[in-house]
Design a protein around this motif. Structure first.
Motif, PDB file in Angstrom:
ATOM      1  N   LEU A 184     -18.193  25.596 -39.164  1.00 53.32           N
ATOM      2  CA  LEU A 184     -17.216  24.553 -38.859  1.00 53.32           C
ATOM      3  C   LEU A 184     -16.737  23.851 -40.129  1.00 53.32           C
ATOM      4  CD1 LEU A 184     -18.695  23.024 -35.577  1.00 53.32           C
ATOM      5  CD2 LEU A 184     -16.778  24.608 -35.832  1.00 53.32           C
ATOM      6  N   LYS A 185     -17.586  23.810 -41.142  1.00 54.64           N
ATOM      7  CA  LYS A 185     -17.141  23.284 -42.434  1.00 54.64           C
ATOM      8  C   LYS A 185     -16.058  24.186 -43.027  1.00 54.64           C
ATOM      9  CE  LYS A 185     -21.403  20.849 -43.715  1.00 54.64           C
ATOM     10  NZ  LYS A 185     -22.572  20.806 -44.650  1.00 54.64           N
ATOM     11  N   LEU A 186     -16.221  25.505 -42.848  1.00 53.84           N
ATOM     12  CA  LEU A 186     -15.189  26.443 -43.300  1.00 53.84           C
ATOM     13  C   LEU A 186     -13.894  26.238 -42.510  1.00 53.84           C
ATOM     14  CD1 LEU A 186     -17.132  29.823 -43.780  1.00 53.84           C
ATOM     15  CD2 LEU A 186     -16.422  28.177 -45.524  1.00 53.84           C
ATOM     16  N   VAL A 187     -14.031  25.954 -41.218  1.00 54.40           N
ATOM     17  CA  VAL A 187     -12.855  25.682 -40.394  1.00 54.40           C
ATOM     18  C   VAL A 187     -12.105  24.467 -40.926  1.00 54.40           C
ATOM     19  CG1 VAL A 187     -12.106  24.861 -38.114  1.00 54.40           C
ATOM     20  CG2 VAL A 187     -13.718  26.765 -38.291  1.00 54.40           C
ATOM     21  N   SER A 188     -12.844  23.418 -41.239  1.00 54.52           N
ATOM     22  CA  SER A 188     -12.227  22.206 -41.782  1.00 54.52           C
ATOM     23  C   SER A 188     -11.553  22.485 -43.115  1.00 54.52           C
ATOM     24  CB  SER A 188     -13.289  21.113 -41.935  1.00 54.52           C
ATOM     25  OG  SER A 188     -12.718  19.929 -42.447  1.00 54.52           O
ATOM     26  N   LEU A 189     -12.232  23.276 -43.966  1.00 52.30           N
ATOM     27  CA  LEU A 189     -11.638  23.666 -45.247  1.00 52.30           C
ATOM     28  C   LEU A 189     -10.352  24.443 -45.022  1.00 52.30           C
ATOM     29  CD1 LEU A 189     -14.395  24.954 -47.711  1.00 52.30           C
ATOM     30  CD2 LEU A 189     -12.854  23.030 -48.014  1.00 52.30           C
ATOM     31  N   GLN A 190     -10.377  25.370 -44.092  1.00 51.77           N
ATOM     32  CA  GLN A 190      -9.208  26.195 -43.819  1.00 51.77           C
ATOM     33  C   GLN A 190      -8.018  25.329 -43.407  1.00 51.77           C
ATOM     34  OE1 GLN A 190      -9.468  28.983 -40.489  1.00 51.77           O
ATOM     35  NE2 GLN A 190      -8.466  30.553 -41.711  1.00 51.77           N
ATOM     36  N   ALA A 191      -8.260  24.347 -42.557  1.00 53.46           N
ATOM     37  CA  ALA A 191      -7.184  23.458 -42.117  1.00 53.46           C
ATOM     38  C   ALA A 191      -6.620  22.665 -43.296  1.00 53.46           C
ATOM     39  CB  ALA A 191      -7.694  22.513 -41.034  1.00 53.46           C
ATOM     40  N   ASP A 192      -7.510  22.144 -44.150  1.00 57.02           N
ATOM     41  CA  ASP A 192      -7.059  21.402 -45.339  1.00 57.02           C
ATOM     42  C   ASP A 192      -6.292  22.321 -46.288  1.00 57.02           C
ATOM     43  OD1 ASP A 192      -8.229  19.110 -44.387  1.00 57.02           O
ATOM     44  OD2 ASP A 192     -10.046  19.303 -45.598  1.00 57.02           O
ATOM     45  N   TYR A 193      -6.798  23.527 -46.478  1.00 60.97           N
ATOM     46  CA  TYR A 193      -6.167  24.476 -47.396  1.00 60.97           C
ATOM     47  C   TYR A 193      -4.780  24.894 -46.899  1.00 60.97           C
ATOM     48  CZ  TYR A 193     -10.588  25.201 -49.947  1.00 60.97           C
ATOM     49  OH  TYR A 193     -11.711  25.045 -50.719  1.00 60.97           O
ATOM     50  N   GLN A 194      -4.623  25.002 -45.582  1.00 62.14           N
ATOM     51  CA  GLN A 194      -3.313  25.352 -45.036  1.00 62.14           C
ATOM     52  C   GLN A 194      -2.280  24.290 -45.399  1.00 62.14           C
ATOM     53  OE1 GLN A 194      -4.061  25.909 -40.850  1.00 62.14           O
ATOM     54  NE2 GLN A 194      -4.619  28.070 -41.085  1.00 62.14           N
TER      55      GLN A 194
END
Length: 230
Positions: free
Chosen positions: A139-149
């Protein structure tokens, strides 16, 4: 390999586990993968990074190239990745994220993937229904992915405002001397980049955009890695 993504649910999927060894055959027929700007530096030695344009929406996307042929992936062998860096989308799999709105994300899981079962290595939830340590990491990767987008959207917008993206046809020569033309791609125009005004250059530098720009440009030397080996 057909997928079956469904929203992850702590009740329905309380007993599901994911093996340490993930089956990545889903990606065998994907020749371009979304790649986000903060990934560029880590990815630049693994595969070419280019920009493409959605023909319907006109939106520009940054992608990692895994093959010069559609429905192929030269960096995947029998479900195992051979590249040094794995894009976030691959790191998350068999989980995946969809952004519904600015403040709402949905996390799904591919129930058809062979690494998902009730007897695997990493439980998604604890016995009392709380998120496991493994799932919290994902879920931390999910949060990173959203920020990176979001960062990627700002980056591409800046490139477009500076008129730095150019449509190109690349000619790649294999080790056997076979030449392949690749069209429909966009890259940063190095000449225009060098001719920017001091003000425009400073604006890009202050936003930290020069590092991913040069990572992208350096990665264009890696097309031989994704050419057919036969």
């Amino acid at each position: 390999m057909k997928t079956q993504f469904v929203p992850l649910n702590e009740l329905t999927h309380q007993h599901l586990k994911i093996n340490n060894k993930v089956d990545y055959r889903f990606f065998e027929q994907i020749h371009m993968l979304p790649l986000l700007v903060p990934e560029f530096m880590s990815a630049a030695t693994s595969f070419p990074i280019i920009f493409t344009k959605n023909a319907e929406t006109g939106e520009f996307l940054s992608v990692a190239v895994t093959s010069l042929r559609p429905q192929a992936n030269q960096l995947l062998n029998q479900g195992v990745w051979r590249s040094r860096y794995l894009p976030l989308q691959v790191q998350l799999y068999p989980l995946g994220m969809t952004k519904i709105s600015d403040d709402r994300l949905i996390v799904g899981i591919d129930l058809n993937n062979t690494s998902v079962s009730e007897t695997g290595d990493n439980p998604l939830f604890t016995a009392d229904g709380h998120k496991s340590e493994f799932l919290n990491h994902k879920l931390k990767l999910v949060s990173l992915q959203a920020d990176y987008q979001e960062q990627t959207r700002h980056f591409i917008k800046a490139l477009l405002q500076a008129d730095l993206l150019q449509a190109r046809v690349l000619t790649v020569t294999s080790s056997q001397g076979v030449k392949t033309n690749i069209d429909g791609i966009y890259t940063v125009d190095e000449q225009k980049l060098s001719q920017l005004s001091d003000e425009a250059m400073l604006a890009l530098a202050k936003r930290g955009f020069y590092a991913p720009i040069y990572a992208h440009l350096c990665s264009l030397n890696l097309f031989d890695l994704v050419m057919d080996k036969t």
